[in-house]
Enzyme design. Structure first.
Site, mmCIF file in Angstrom:
data_model
loop_
_atom_site.group_PDB
_atom_site.id
_atom_site.type_symbol
_atom_site.label_atom_id
_atom_site.label_comp_id
_atom_site.label_asym_id
_atom_site.label_seq_id
_atom_site.Cartn_x
_atom_site.Cartn_y
_atom_site.Cartn_z
ATOM 1 N N GLU A 104 5.425 5.859 3.238
ATOM 2 C CA GLU A 104 4.229 5.011 3.339
ATOM 3 C C GLU A 104 4.667 3.591 3.709
ATOM 4 O O GLU A 104 5.780 3.163 3.376
ATOM 5 C CB GLU A 104 3.493 5.050 1.982
ATOM 6 C CG GLU A 104 2.309 4.136 1.828
ATOM 7 C CD GLU A 104 1.119 4.459 2.712
ATOM 8 O OE1 GLU A 104 1.292 4.575 3.944
ATOM 9 O OE2 GLU A 104 -0.004 4.545 2.171
ATOM 10 N N ASP A 105 3.785 2.881 4.402
ATOM 11 C CA ASP A 105 4.139 1.515 4.811
ATOM 12 C C ASP A 105 4.147 0.543 3.641
ATOM 13 O O ASP A 105 5.069 -0.246 3.484
ATOM 14 C CB ASP A 105 3.175 1.023 5.921
ATOM 15 C CG ASP A 105 1.699 1.149 5.553
ATOM 16 O OD1 ASP A 105 1.367 1.678 4.457
ATOM 17 O OD2 ASP A 105 0.847 0.743 6.369
ATOM 18 N N ASP A 108 0.043 -1.115 -2.355
ATOM 19 C CA ASP A 108 -0.771 -2.260 -2.748
ATOM 20 C C ASP A 108 -1.258 -1.985 -4.175
ATOM 21 O O ASP A 108 -0.572 -2.286 -5.138
ATOM 22 C CB ASP A 108 -1.904 -2.384 -1.722
ATOM 23 C CG ASP A 108 -2.678 -3.664 -1.851
ATOM 24 O OD1 ASP A 108 -2.087 -4.683 -2.208
ATOM 25 O OD2 ASP A 108 -3.893 -3.667 -1.578
ATOM 26 N N PHE A 157 -1.491 -10.787 2.671
ATOM 27 C CA PHE A 157 -1.801 -9.722 3.627
ATOM 28 C C PHE A 157 -0.822 -9.820 4.786
ATOM 29 O O PHE A 157 -0.644 -10.881 5.384
ATOM 30 C CB PHE A 157 -3.245 -9.815 4.122
ATOM 31 C CG PHE A 157 -3.714 -8.510 4.682
ATOM 32 C CD1 PHE A 157 -4.228 -7.532 3.845
ATOM 33 C CD2 PHE A 157 -3.601 -8.233 6.042
ATOM 34 C CE1 PHE A 157 -4.625 -6.295 4.351
ATOM 35 C CE2 PHE A 157 -3.994 -7.011 6.555
ATOM 36 C CZ PHE A 157 -4.499 -6.039 5.705
ATOM 37 N N ARG A 170 -0.107 -3.904 14.964
ATOM 38 C CA ARG A 170 0.847 -2.877 14.502
ATOM 39 C C ARG A 170 2.137 -2.900 15.306
ATOM 40 O O ARG A 170 3.191 -2.499 14.830
ATOM 41 C CB ARG A 170 0.244 -1.476 14.657
ATOM 42 C CG ARG A 170 -0.885 -1.136 13.716
ATOM 43 C CD ARG A 170 -1.187 0.359 13.816
ATOM 44 N NE ARG A 170 -2.497 0.702 13.303
ATOM 45 C CZ ARG A 170 -2.774 0.919 12.023
ATOM 46 N NH1 ARG A 170 -1.841 0.817 11.120
ATOM 47 N NH2 ARG A 170 -4.001 1.240 11.639
HETATM 48 P P1 IMP Z 1 -3.275 1.140 -1.934
HETATM 49 O O1 IMP Z 1 -3.913 2.475 -2.103
HETATM 50 O O2 IMP Z 1 -4.126 0.050 -2.518
HETATM 51 O O3 IMP Z 1 -1.859 1.065 -2.453
HETATM 52 O O4 IMP Z 1 -3.300 0.814 -0.395
HETATM 53 C C1 IMP Z 1 -2.374 1.220 0.505
HETATM 54 C C2 IMP Z 1 -2.897 1.000 1.911
HETATM 55 O O5 IMP Z 1 -3.599 -0.231 2.040
HETATM 56 C C3 IMP Z 1 -1.754 0.886 2.877
HETATM 57 O O6 IMP Z 1 -1.363 2.131 3.374
HETATM 58 C C4 IMP Z 1 -2.320 -0.003 3.953
HETATM 59 O O7 IMP Z 1 -3.020 0.766 4.904
HETATM 60 C C5 IMP Z 1 -3.323 -0.886 3.259
HETATM 61 N N1 IMP Z 1 -2.780 -2.243 2.972
HETATM 62 C C6 IMP Z 1 -2.583 -2.783 1.767
HETATM 63 N N2 IMP Z 1 -2.061 -4.022 1.864
HETATM 64 C C7 IMP Z 1 -1.908 -4.252 3.188
HETATM 65 C C8 IMP Z 1 -1.392 -5.367 3.959
HETATM 66 O O8 IMP Z 1 -0.941 -6.413 3.446
HETATM 67 N N3 IMP Z 1 -1.408 -5.212 5.295
HETATM 68 C C9 IMP Z 1 -1.868 -4.099 5.933
HETATM 69 N N4 IMP Z 1 -2.350 -3.034 5.260
HETATM 70 C C10 IMP Z 1 -2.382 -3.119 3.901
#
Ligand code: IMP
Length: 181
Positions: A104-105, A108, A157, A170
């Protein structure tokens, strides 16, 4: 992301060269753990596509690398999300007992990853490891295990290297913070 304005690129948080070095370290760790074994690297589209393509190419031939992808519903609903993630595309194949590295990238809140981990665990993989390029610990809502991590970053962000804002940026080789335009 909160705020109603538009955003523009701010400053570089992580340079391509730093990302490359860290990926080489992670690849070595994975090689040590999985030498001589088959591993299905499963990337979460679209954000992890660029990270995963660099990661698998940094892994030598000592590991039998396979690639698969999943797609989940967009981040747009996350602030009200109960943690249930809609699977838009599942893995193409899954054999019980296979080694899976979920790629995963960014983590968050952790809701996406913890949901995907639970879903994959229920299918009885041989091993399941999670590899995340970036973690924002300040935003964490649920505990979820990360086995291989690139960088811990502040609650900002970020875009580039696969990460987007509204579909943009991207393709940038470095990771940038965005600021209000
Ligand atoms: P989570 O479920 O809240 O952990 O969200 C994960 C997803 O939120 C990631 O796979 C991203 O697509 C998106 N995301 C969260 N923070 C960022 C950011 O700083 N930049 C771009 N995408 C983000």
């Amino acid at each position: 992301m909160s705020g109603s304005g538009d955003y523009k690129l701010g400053s570089i948080l992580l340079k391509k060269s730093e990302i490359e070095r860290r990926i080489a370290d992670i690849a070595s760790e994975i090689e040590r753990e999985y030498r001589g074994q088959e591993v299905v690297f499963t990337g979460v589209l679209k954000g992890a596509a660029i990270f995963m393509s660099d990661l698998v190419r940094a892994i030598g031939e000592s590991v039998d690398v396979r690639m698969d992808f999943m797609a989940v519903s967009s981040y747009g609903d996350a602030s009200t999300s109960s943690g249930v993630v809609k699977i838009v595309k599942d893995m193409d194949t899954f054999a019980e007992g296979q080694n899976v590295v979920l790629v995963e990238d960014i983590m968050d809140t952790g809701l996406t990853l913890s949901y995907l981990q639970e879903m994959i665990r229920a299918r009885n993989p041989g091993t399941l490891r999670t590899c995340v390029l970036l973690e924002k610990p300040d935003r964490k809502k649920v505990d979820c295990e990360i086995d291989y991590k690139g960088f811990t970053i502040p609650d900002k962000f970020v875009v580039g290297y696969g990460l987007d804002y509204a579909g943009k940026w991207r393709h940038l080789p470095d990771i940038w913070c965005v600021v209000e335009a």
